[in-house]
Structure formats: C-alpha cells, structure tokens
Design a protein around this motif. Structure first.
Motif, PDB file in Angstrom:
ATOM      1  N   ILE A 299       0.827  -1.208   0.000  1.00 28.98           N
ATOM      2  CA  ILE A 299       0.000   0.000   0.000  1.00 28.98           C
ATOM      3  C   ILE A 299       0.862   1.258   0.000  1.00 28.98           C
ATOM      4  O   ILE A 299       0.476   2.278  -0.593  1.00 28.98           O
ATOM      5  CB  ILE A 299      -1.016   0.019   1.171  1.00 28.98           C
ATOM      6  CG1 ILE A 299      -0.332   0.206   2.520  1.00 28.98           C
ATOM      7  CG2 ILE A 299      -1.879  -1.226   1.161  1.00 28.98           C
ATOM      8  CD1 ILE A 299      -1.303   0.548   3.635  1.00 28.98           C
ATOM      9  N   ASN A 300       2.037   1.189   0.621  1.00 33.46           N
ATOM     10  CA  ASN A 300       2.939   2.346   0.568  1.00 33.46           C
ATOM     11  C   ASN A 300       3.423   2.605  -0.854  1.00 33.46           C
ATOM     12  O   ASN A 300       3.537   3.760  -1.278  1.00 33.46           O
ATOM     13  CB  ASN A 300       4.134   2.126   1.498  1.00 33.46           C
ATOM     14  CG  ASN A 300       3.807   2.414   2.954  1.00 33.46           C
ATOM     15  OD1 ASN A 300       3.052   3.327   3.258  1.00 33.46           O
ATOM     16  ND2 ASN A 300       4.367   1.626   3.864  1.00 33.46           N
ATOM     17  N   ARG A 301       3.690   1.539  -1.600  1.00 37.17           N
ATOM     18  CA  ARG A 301       4.134   1.694  -2.992  1.00 37.17           C
ATOM     19  C   ARG A 301       3.008   2.255  -3.861  1.00 37.17           C
ATOM     20  O   ARG A 301       3.253   3.067  -4.755  1.00 37.17           O
ATOM     21  CB  ARG A 301       4.597   0.341  -3.535  1.00 37.17           C
ATOM     22  CG  ARG A 301       5.814  -0.239  -2.834  1.00 37.17           C
ATOM     23  CD  ARG A 301       7.106   0.423  -3.256  1.00 37.17           C
ATOM     24  NE  ARG A 301       8.235  -0.135  -2.527  1.00 37.17           N
ATOM     25  CZ  ARG A 301       8.893  -1.244  -2.856  1.00 37.17           C
ATOM     26  NH1 ARG A 301       8.515  -1.942  -3.937  1.00 37.17           N
ATOM     27  NH2 ARG A 301       9.911  -1.660  -2.133  1.00 37.17           N
ATOM     28  N   ILE A 302       1.783   1.831  -3.592  1.00 39.21           N
ATOM     29  CA  ILE A 302       0.649   2.352  -4.365  1.00 39.21           C
ATOM     30  C   ILE A 302       0.508   3.847  -4.119  1.00 39.21           C
ATOM     31  O   ILE A 302       0.378   4.646  -5.056  1.00 39.21           O
ATOM     32  CB  ILE A 302      -0.654   1.611  -3.987  1.00 39.21           C
ATOM     33  CG1 ILE A 302      -0.572   0.145  -4.383  1.00 39.21           C
ATOM     34  CG2 ILE A 302      -1.867   2.274  -4.659  1.00 39.21           C
ATOM     35  CD1 ILE A 302      -1.668  -0.728  -3.776  1.00 39.21           C
ATOM     36  N   ALA A 303       0.533   4.244  -2.856  1.00 34.03           N
ATOM     37  CA  ALA A 303       0.379   5.663  -2.528  1.00 34.03           C
ATOM     38  C   ALA A 303       1.522   6.495  -3.091  1.00 34.03           C
ATOM     39  O   ALA A 303       1.316   7.623  -3.561  1.00 34.03           O
ATOM     40  CB  ALA A 303       0.286   5.841  -1.015  1.00 34.03           C
ATOM     41  N   ALA A 304       2.743   5.943  -3.051  1.00 33.41           N
ATOM     42  CA  ALA A 304       3.910   6.688  -3.527  1.00 33.41           C
ATOM     43  C   ALA A 304       3.823   6.995  -5.025  1.00 33.41           C
ATOM     44  O   ALA A 304       4.443   7.959  -5.504  1.00 33.41           O
ATOM     45  CB  ALA A 304       5.187   5.897  -3.227  1.00 33.41           C
ATOM     46  N   HIS A 305       3.076   6.183  -5.752  1.00 32.26           N
ATOM     47  CA  HIS A 305       2.918   6.427  -7.191  1.00 32.26           C
ATOM     48  C   HIS A 305       2.254   7.771  -7.457  1.00 32.26           C
ATOM     49  O   HIS A 305       2.539   8.422  -8.469  1.00 32.26           O
ATOM     50  CB  HIS A 305       2.086   5.295  -7.815  1.00 32.26           C
ATOM     51  CG  HIS A 305       1.718   5.533  -9.245  1.00 32.26           C
ATOM     52  ND1 HIS A 305       2.579   5.261 -10.295  1.00 32.26           N
ATOM     53  CD2 HIS A 305       0.567   6.027  -9.813  1.00 32.26           C
ATOM     54  CE1 HIS A 305       1.988   5.567 -11.437  1.00 32.26           C
ATOM     55  NE2 HIS A 305       0.771   6.031 -11.180  1.00 32.26           N
ATOM     56  N   PHE A 306       1.384   8.197  -6.527  1.00 39.03           N
ATOM     57  CA  PHE A 306       0.574   9.386  -6.786  1.00 39.03           C
ATOM     58  C   PHE A 306       1.292  10.631  -6.267  1.00 39.03           C
ATOM     59  O   PHE A 306       0.968  11.188  -5.225  1.00 39.03           O
ATOM     60  CB  PHE A 306      -0.818   9.209  -6.183  1.00 39.03           C
ATOM     61  CG  PHE A 306      -1.593   8.129  -6.878  1.00 39.03           C
ATOM     62  CD1 PHE A 306      -2.257   8.394  -8.064  1.00 39.03           C
ATOM     63  CD2 PHE A 306      -1.591   6.825  -6.387  1.00 39.03           C
ATOM     64  CE1 PHE A 306      -2.938   7.389  -8.739  1.00 39.03           C
ATOM     65  CE2 PHE A 306      -2.268   5.820  -7.044  1.00 39.03           C
ATOM     66  CZ  PHE A 306      -2.947   6.091  -8.233  1.00 39.03           C
ATOM     67  N   THR A 307       2.286  11.028  -7.052  1.00 40.42           N
ATOM     68  CA  THR A 307       3.093  12.203  -6.755  1.00 40.42           C
ATOM     69  C   THR A 307       2.273  13.469  -7.005  1.00 40.42           C
ATOM     70  O   THR A 307       1.223  13.428  -7.649  1.00 40.42           O
ATOM     71  CB  THR A 307       4.329  12.226  -7.649  1.00 40.42           C
ATOM     72  OG1 THR A 307       3.886  12.289  -9.020  1.00 40.42           O
ATOM     73  CG2 THR A 307       5.181  10.976  -7.443  1.00 40.42           C
ATOM     74  N   PRO A 308       2.733  14.605  -6.481  1.00 44.39           N
ATOM     75  CA  PRO A 308       2.026  15.863  -6.775  1.00 44.39           C
ATOM     76  C   PRO A 308       1.848  16.100  -8.265  1.00 44.39           C
ATOM     77  O   PRO A 308       0.823  16.645  -8.701  1.00 44.39           O
ATOM     78  CB  PRO A 308       2.930  16.919  -6.129  1.00 44.39           C
ATOM     79  CG  PRO A 308       3.594  16.200  -4.999  1.00 44.39           C
ATOM     80  CD  PRO A 308       3.822  14.799  -5.511  1.00 44.39           C
ATOM     81  N   GLU A 309       2.828  15.690  -9.052  1.00 45.23           N
ATOM     82  CA  GLU A 309       2.717  15.876 -10.502  1.00 45.23           C
ATOM     83  C   GLU A 309       1.573  15.043 -11.078  1.00 45.23           C
ATOM     84  O   GLU A 309       0.808  15.516 -11.932  1.00 45.23           O
ATOM     85  CB  GLU A 309       4.033  15.492 -11.175  1.00 45.23           C
ATOM     86  CG  GLU A 309       5.211  16.414 -10.857  1.00 45.23           C
ATOM     87  CD  GLU A 309       5.781  16.200  -9.460  1.00 45.23           C
ATOM     88  OE1 GLU A 309       6.465  17.109  -8.944  1.00 45.23           O
ATOM     89  OE2 GLU A 309       5.524  15.113  -8.863  1.00 45.23           O
TER      90      GLU A 309
END
Length: 545
Positions: free
Chosen positions: A177-187
C-alpha cells in the motif's frame, strides 16, 4: 463562558498523615484567580487563593527576593515549576488550583522548589458525585451558529479534507500500500486539484494475534473507522490472503459496503507484490475523477468533531493552552459540535472533575469502569498510570500523573459529559464526550480519527512535531519561547495567556476561529511540512503469537 481550570467538590485523603484533601474551589473561582494571575507581569503565578504553591513564570535565581509574596528563593527554579508559597509540613497536601497533586514528602520551607524530589504521590478516595456539576448548555440558535466551508458527502456526512486512503488489513500488505500511494506524486495528482492526496495507512498487526479477542476487535474497528471516515472520498483495502484479519471478514463484520468508492485486493489472489501494486494504482486512478468533483460549501460548526490531544506537556500547559482549548470546546459545544477528550491514564487522579459533569450515573460509571480496567492493565508495570510522567514532562515542571492529569482534563472545557466510548468506537453523541485510549499521542489520535474526529487540536509545552491524516492537526504551544523556537511546527501561541496579553476566554475565541479556518481548508503547519503519513498507530492490546 468559563473554561474549566480547577477541580470542584471534595476528595478525602486515604493515606495516613495526608490530612484533609477537601477542595472548596469552584470552577468559576479558579478561572477568575487564574485569569487575574496571568494578567500581571509578576514573575510568579498564584492560580488559586488557597494554593500553597506558586508557579514560576520565568527562570528564577537562587536567593532572588520576591517581596510581593514575602519570599526569598532557596533554589534556582525553572520556568513552569512550583515554589512553596508558605511552609508545607511533611504529609500535608500540596495544592495547585486548590486540587491535591500529592503530599509533602518532608517539611518544605517557603521559597523552596517543589517538585518530584519532595512531593509524594498518594492515592485519595474521590467522591464521583455523578452529575453534581451538570449545568444546562446555552446553545446558540441553529440559524446563528458559526459555519465553515465543508465537503458534504452524498450521505450527508461532512468532511474537512478530501483524501483517497489505502488501508492494509495486515502488516504483510503494508509495503504494497505504501508503494501504491507513492505512485501518486504531486505531478500525477495535478489534474485533480480538489483531492488532497493519496495516503497509505500501514500498520504492524493483523495476523500474529489471538482472534477472537479484544485486540482483534479493536484493530478491525479502527480500520473500519478510517474506511468510513468522511475525509476519505475513496478507500482501497489490501490484504495478503492468509492473515487472521481476512479482508472479506473485515468488510462483512464491520458492515462496510464494497463498491466503486470502497475496493479490496488480496495479494495472493491478485498475483503477488508487483501485480497488486499495479492493480492498486488502477483502482485509485478509477476513484480520482469522482473524488475531484467535490466542492466546499458553508456548513454548520455542528458538523465538527474535534479530537483533543496533548503531548510534551509542561507546567504551563494546564495554565494556558489546555484551559484555553477547553474554552474553545465550550464554544464548539454551544454551536452544536463534538469535543472528544481521550488519554485515560491522563485523567487519573482528577476523574471526579468529569464524573461530576456526567449527564447520568451510567455515563459516569462508564468512565470509572475504564479507569478500573487501566488500573488492572498497568498493575506491576512502570507506566504513567502508576504515577511517573515522562522526562520531558518532569523537566517542564510536572511532578507526577496527578498534576499532569489536572491540566490534561481541562482540554474538555466545562460542559456536561454526554457519553463515554471505547477506543475507535463510532461517536454519534454530540457535545463533550470521552473516548478511552492510552496517553501515547499517535495511538490516541488514531482512535479519535477512527471514531469520527475530522480535526485534531494538540496542545504541547515541550514541542511536538505531530501531524495526522486524513484529519489535520492544529498544534497549540503552551509558552511563547517554545512557540518562537518551533514556529514552523506550531499553529497557535497560547503562551499569550502566560504572558498576560490575552485572557483564557480571548484565547479560546481565537482557537475556535482558527478551527473554523482549518476545517475550511486552510493548511495547518503539520500539513505544510507534509506530516501525517506515519502516524496511523492502532492500539496493540494482545500478545503476539
């Protein structure tokens, strides 16, 4: 409106030599005394006319004379610490706000530093006097209530933030789940400006635990509380597949409804780590467009549920920040909102201040039952409940748990105690309520958010660097030097009460107005720093097997 400062009612010493602990102080008397004390430039604060200790507003030196108090100091005394106002005989109760915080361990002479080295913690018989101090609430008419710019969900729930959350049923899926969330960068989220972010709530339990058990039930209740939190526009729950806390069982037992805004994945069924991360990213991407459609609109302050927290408390916390927050909560309750006091070990010794405000004997007894559970839970351990406070608390002037509790309880204001809840239990009763929790800040706050708190107010004297998601945290500094030193982390300087530039009531009004702005979307200091991604800490009760 008057904030709660002193205990009212009587306590009776049960330890030989302690003498009478009877307190004739009323809340109003203590508020008037404290407000008058902090409104002057005197180096010492007298909190109640019957106190036998004074509080150092600033560092005071050995041999310094204070003629207005008839004292010559017998020690250097740090700011926030106590000084004997007169001779205190061995065994005599030490009084602060006219409440007993212990007894003199030896004879204490006028001008001596009074702290853990010469205060003995003794227990007292405390009359719960259920409901004795309940007074009617002067509610603001609905048409005149304060408003904030909230997010109204389709089912009528009101949010203060707009996140998509990813929850792990077990530690084994926390990396995914941390990897999934990390995908959604501000960009990547730039195309969705109304979404505050994608946040992962990783946790360390879910399998090596007994089930059924209180720990298992508590974990499921906490996860479910986040899953249904109004500040989450969409939720993804990810499990491993062989854990005790099965995703399907979690959804069914907690009456969650899977659909387009609540999705689940099981790693062993999905195809492993990489496949789960990819599937999770697609699931969140599918939720983003709808989450972005929200718009803020004016809503009543009655929709606010505020979790009350304190950490790194000092001798000033219970003089300025906590009673000022209590004054703000009295305002919130008058406007129909909900104030959630927690940290059960930190009302130990002053619980009668709350039971006297309980709307019924049943509610008051619920609180006493939780304290009895804690007494058994901590028996034989060197826990705060048993008297010893943390090094930071002691350095800041708090001698023991009774003194710390005296200040901590003030965050709840003065209105009636409407209900007592278990940890992470959904809070449905408006007004001032209590939720059982440890005194450990991340655990207590996690429970409050799971219970429905959509904003947290956190007082601190030593300086806490805490933040939370999906409900933001407002941090209130108890003293000006710390606020100035840590201004990047602090939202409000309650040290103005200690400095004598604002009364408790004026500070409470400022806090209330700040709450409305933060609930409307104004970023808190912890949000500006990006905090809150690692503060999801459910309470661990049971053994690890």
């Amino acid at each position: 409106m008057t904030p709660a400062i002193a205990a009212s009612g009587a306590t009776t010493a049960s330890t030989a030599g302690a003498g009478s602990a009877s307190s004739g102080a009323t809340t109003s008397d203590a508020v008037a005394a404290a407000t008058a004390a902090t409104a002057t430039a005197s180096p010492l604060l007298r909190l109640h006319r019957d106190d036998n200790v004074l509080i150092a507003r600033q560092v005071l030196g050995l041999g310094q004379t204070l003629p207005e108090f008839g004292l010559r100091l017998k020690a250097q005394v740090p700011a926030g610490h106590k000084i004997a106002a007169r001779r205190i005989a061995a065994g005599e109760p030490v009084r602060k706000y006219n409440a007993v915080i212990g007894v003199a361990a030896r004879d204490i002479e006028p001008g001596e530093h009074v702290h853990a080295h010469n205060i003995a913690l003794v227990d007292f018989d405390r009359d719960p006097a259920f409901g004795a101090d309940v007074t009617p609430i002067d509610y603001v008419p609905e048409a005149e209530r304060a408003t904030f710019m909230g997010i109204v969900r389709a089912d009528g729930r009101v949010a203060t933030r707009n996140f998509i959350g990813i929850l792990a049923s077990v530690n084994c899926s926390s990396t995914a789940i941390n990897r999934i969330a990390a995908h959604f960068t501000p960009e990547r989220l730039a195309a969705f400006p109304n979404v505050d972010g994608v946040v992962a709530f990783a946790q360390t339990s879910g399998c090596g635990m007994s089930s059924p058990s209180p720990h298992f039930d508590l974990l499921q209740r906490t996860i479910a509380g986040y899953a249904r939190h109004p500040n989450l526009a969409g939720v993804l729950i990810v499990g491993l597949g062989c854990e005790r806390n099965q995703v399907a069982g979690l959804v069914e037992s907690q009456h969650l409804v899977a659909g387009r805004n609540l999705r689940t994945l099981v790693m062993q069924d999905t195809g492993g780590t990489r496949a789960t991360i990819e599937a999770g990213i697609r699931a969140v991407e599918a939720m983003l467009p709808e989450a972005n459609e929200v718009r803020r609109q004016p809503v009543s302050a009655a929709h606010l549920k505020i979790g009350l927290e304190c950490g790194g408390s000092d001798g000033f916390s219970g003089i300025g920040a906590n009673p000022a927050l209590g004054a703000a909560m009295d305002l919130l309750v008058r406007h129909g909102g909900t104030a959630i006091l927690s940290e059960t070990p930190e009302i130990h010794g002053v619980e009668y201040m709350l039971t006297r405000r309980a709307v019924s004997a049943e509610v008051g007894q619920k609180l006493l039952d939780r304290l009895a559970w804690w007494e058994d839970y901590t028996r034989g351990h060197n826990g705060q409940f048993n008297g010893v406070v943390g090094p930071g608390n002691q350095a800041g002037g708090l001698a023991n748990i009774f003194e710390k509790s005296l200040g901590s309880a003030m965050k709840g204001g003065t209105t009636p105690l409407q209900q007592v809840y278990q940890y992470a239990e959904p809070i449905e009763q408006p007004g001032f309520v209590f939720m059982d929790s440890p005194g450990y800040d991340p655990v207590a706050t996690t429970g409050q958010i799971a219970s429905g708190a959509n904003l947290i107010c956190f007082t601190t004297g030593r300086g806490s660097m805490f933040g939370s998601k999906p409900a933001p945290t407002i941090k209130l500094a108890s003293n000006t030097p710390m606020f100035t030193r840590l201004e990047e982390d602090m939202d409000i300087n309650c040290g103005q009460v200690i400095d004598g530039t604002l009364t408790i009531e004026q500070m409470g009004q400022r806090i209330f107005e700040h709450i409305l702005r933060s609930a409307s979307g104004e970023p808190t200091k912890s949000e500006l720093l990006g905090l809150g991604d690692h503060e999801f800490v459910p309470w661990h009760l049971g053994i690890v097997s």
